[in-house]
Design a protein around this motif. Sequence first.
Motif, PDB file in Angstrom:
ATOM      1  N   VAL A   6       0.847  -1.194   0.000  1.00  0.00           N
ATOM      2  CA  VAL A   6       0.000   0.000   0.000  1.00  0.00           C
ATOM      3  C   VAL A   6       0.881   1.241   0.000  1.00  0.00           C
ATOM      4  O   VAL A   6       2.067   1.182   0.354  1.00  0.00           O
ATOM      5  N   LEU A   7       0.280   2.377  -0.367  1.00  0.00           N
ATOM      6  CA  LEU A   7       1.038   3.625  -0.425  1.00  0.00           C
ATOM      7  C   LEU A   7       0.174   4.782   0.089  1.00  0.00           C
ATOM      8  O   LEU A   7      -0.268   5.641  -0.664  1.00  0.00           O
ATOM      9  N   PRO A   8      -0.072   4.817   1.389  1.00  0.00           N
ATOM     10  CA  PRO A   8      -0.873   5.892   1.970  1.00  0.00           C
ATOM     11  C   PRO A   8      -0.006   7.055   2.451  1.00  0.00           C
ATOM     12  O   PRO A   8       1.219   6.943   2.543  1.00  0.00           O
ATOM     13  N   PHE A   9      -0.666   8.168   2.780  1.00  0.00           N
ATOM     14  CA  PHE A   9       0.028   9.240   3.499  1.00  0.00           C
ATOM     15  C   PHE A   9      -0.909   9.887   4.500  1.00  0.00           C
ATOM     16  O   PHE A   9      -2.123   9.908   4.341  1.00  0.00           O
ATOM     17  N   ALA A  10      -0.312  10.388   5.578  1.00  0.00           N
ATOM     18  CA  ALA A  10      -1.066  11.076   6.621  1.00  0.00           C
ATOM     19  C   ALA A  10      -1.484  12.458   6.124  1.00  0.00           C
ATOM     20  O   ALA A  10      -0.765  13.091   5.357  1.00  0.00           O
ATOM     21  N   ILE A  11      -2.658  12.914   6.584  1.00  0.00           N
ATOM     22  CA  ILE A  11      -3.212  14.183   6.121  1.00  0.00           C
ATOM     23  C   ILE A  11      -3.316  15.168   7.287  1.00  0.00           C
ATOM     24  O   ILE A  11      -3.167  14.783   8.447  1.00  0.00           O
ATOM     25  N   PRO A  12      -3.587  16.460   7.011  1.00  0.00           N
ATOM     26  CA  PRO A  12      -3.609  17.445   8.096  1.00  0.00           C
ATOM     27  C   PRO A  12      -4.774  17.302   9.061  1.00  0.00           C
ATOM     28  O   PRO A  12      -4.725  17.832  10.164  1.00  0.00           O
ATOM     29  N   PHE A  13      -5.834  16.608   8.681  1.00  0.00           N
ATOM     30  CA  PHE A  13      -6.987  16.431   9.566  1.00  0.00           C
ATOM     31  C   PHE A  13      -6.619  15.434  10.661  1.00  0.00           C
ATOM     32  O   PHE A  13      -6.098  14.351  10.380  1.00  0.00           O
ATOM     33  N   ARG A  14      -6.939  15.790  11.923  1.00  0.00           N
ATOM     34  CA  ARG A  14      -6.452  14.996  13.048  1.00  0.00           C
ATOM     35  C   ARG A  14      -7.538  14.819  14.111  1.00  0.00           C
ATOM     36  O   ARG A  14      -8.459  15.634  14.227  1.00  0.00           O
ATOM     37  N   THR A  15      -7.385  13.757  14.881  1.00  0.00           N
ATOM     38  CA  THR A  15      -8.172  13.559  16.097  1.00  0.00           C
ATOM     39  C   THR A  15      -7.280  13.879  17.284  1.00  0.00           C
ATOM     40  O   THR A  15      -6.148  13.398  17.374  1.00  0.00           O
ATOM     41  N   HIS A  16      -7.791  14.715  18.178  1.00  0.00           N
ATOM     42  CA  HIS A  16      -7.053  15.133  19.367  1.00  0.00           C
ATOM     43  C   HIS A  16      -7.703  14.515  20.604  1.00  0.00           C
ATOM     44  O   HIS A  16      -8.930  14.392  20.680  1.00  0.00           O
ATOM     45  N   VAL A  17      -6.874  14.139  21.566  1.00  0.00           N
ATOM     46  CA  VAL A  17      -7.379  13.643  22.836  1.00  0.00           C
ATOM     47  C   VAL A  17      -6.682  14.376  23.970  1.00  0.00           C
ATOM     48  O   VAL A  17      -5.456  14.544  23.964  1.00  0.00           O
ATOM     49  N   ALA A  18      -7.474  14.849  24.904  1.00  0.00           N
ATOM     50  CA  ALA A  18      -6.966  15.416  26.156  1.00  0.00           C
ATOM     51  C   ALA A  18      -7.109  14.346  27.227  1.00  0.00           C
ATOM     52  O   ALA A  18      -8.167  13.714  27.345  1.00  0.00           O
ATOM     53  N   LEU A  19      -6.064  14.155  27.999  1.00  0.00           N
ATOM     54  CA  LEU A  19      -6.040  13.025  28.939  1.00  0.00           C
ATOM     55  C   LEU A  19      -5.434  13.439  30.267  1.00  0.00           C
ATOM     56  O   LEU A  19      -4.501  14.242  30.315  1.00  0.00           O
ATOM     57  N   ALA A  20      -5.948  12.862  31.325  1.00  0.00           N
ATOM     58  CA  ALA A  20      -5.297  12.899  32.636  1.00  0.00           C
ATOM     59  C   ALA A  20      -5.451  11.534  33.279  1.00  0.00           C
ATOM     60  O   ALA A  20      -6.500  10.887  33.134  1.00  0.00           O
ATOM     61  N   PRO A  21      -4.419  11.067  33.976  1.00  0.00           N
ATOM     62  CA  PRO A  21      -4.503   9.745  34.614  1.00  0.00           C
ATOM     63  C   PRO A  21      -5.419   9.755  35.827  1.00  0.00           C
ATOM     64  O   PRO A  21      -5.662  10.795  36.455  1.00  0.00           O
ATOM     65  N   ARG A  22      -5.947   8.589  36.133  1.00  0.00           N
ATOM     66  CA  ARG A  22      -6.714   8.355  37.352  1.00  0.00           C
ATOM     67  C   ARG A  22      -5.993   7.276  38.159  1.00  0.00           C
ATOM     68  O   ARG A  22      -5.118   6.587  37.645  1.00  0.00           O
ATOM     69  N   THR A  23      -6.406   7.117  39.394  1.00  0.00           N
ATOM     70  CA  THR A  23      -5.764   6.121  40.259  1.00  0.00           C
ATOM     71  C   THR A  23      -6.694   4.977  40.628  1.00  0.00           C
ATOM     72  O   THR A  23      -6.295   4.068  41.357  1.00  0.00           O
TER      73      THR A  23
END
Length: 398
Positions: free
Chosen positions: A49-66
């Motif tokens: 295959v011959l794909p490439f990454a594009i400028p559209f993105r998924t962002h995630v904000a995260l903080a750990p829990r205990t």
Amino acid sequence: MTPTPASDTAGQARGLFRELTGAGPAGTWSAPGRVNLIGEHTDYNDGFVLPFAIPFRTHVALAPRTDGILRVVSTFDPVPVEVHLTDLDALFPARRDEVPEWARYPLGIAWALLHASGTAAGDVGGADLAFASDVPVGAGLSSSAAIEGATATALADTWGLDLDRVALARAGRTAENEAVGAPTGIMDQMASMLGEADAAIFLDCRTLAAEVVTLGFDAAGLELIVIDTGVKHSHATGGYGERRAACERGAAALDVAALRDVTVADLPRLSERVDDVTFRRVRHVVTENRRVLDTVEVLRDSGPTVIGDLLVASHASMRDDFEISVPELDTAVEAALTAGALGARMTGGGFGGAAIALVSRDGADAVAEAVRTAFDEHGFAAPHIFPVTAGPGAGRDD
């Protein structure tokens, strides 16, 4: 041409995180969708295959829990989904239908990462994750790999897992296959993890060996435009699985491990052993593998201005042999070529989604207008047309 990547999707993720928890996140991570330049339905056949990454993105904000709880929420589904890490093995894959489909992606990633790293659920804390994305959903640009890549990098960093990018991509495939139930290959996850600016990823899906191939579109005065038909598809349902089963029948008929091991010279022998539909499905995969190899060679030797015929041949094969195109995709390709595109093809799993067209920078607007006019004449809903450039893969943003 629209849409363009949202200016502050990361900010949206952070804002949603604050609504969820009342506090700020420990960090944000993101991963891109992808466009596949060529090589469709070859990945799960151990092909190229011959794909490439594009400028559209998924962002995630995260903080750990205990407390071992994983809690996920997104801008497209504001109802949080909460699972204890120790319950993931019971959920996936046997009881995955108890989880909302979108949430199976991040929760499935967590489950796959624990298994891939040999980490016990009790040895890592939980986490709160809030997602926002500007990857068009259902357009064949792999919004699924974007959420998988963002989640994988965020949790691997947070949990201190010793997994490289290929291992994270493998975890994405495991999540999509088993936690979501979509029988996809690994192309999308590898493109999202390994993307680089102005480059495609030439991927051997059997060995997972990846080479960076310079595209050179800008230097050649070219643009790649995406024509999102608006026709929605889902990989977790019928047609995709049926195509994969046909490929497996073809490989079995020739007594090979996968269609990667079949050449064009083997096709006459295959035609005597399988029905016509199975034969045509196999013929697409075998010839598509050859087209990927030829495209890489042409890009390296002659540049992007002479790959157009390979793109056109790829679309014809998907339309006629694999039968995964739809009238809107065919109209997009035909109109783009008539208006002067160097090449055009549908991209993605098919049954809807998007087409791509390689056009001169000066002619991009004319091609886009010709496609819109053709859609209007056929009574189709107006397509969304926008340029994409090759960009970086998954990573931490702040």
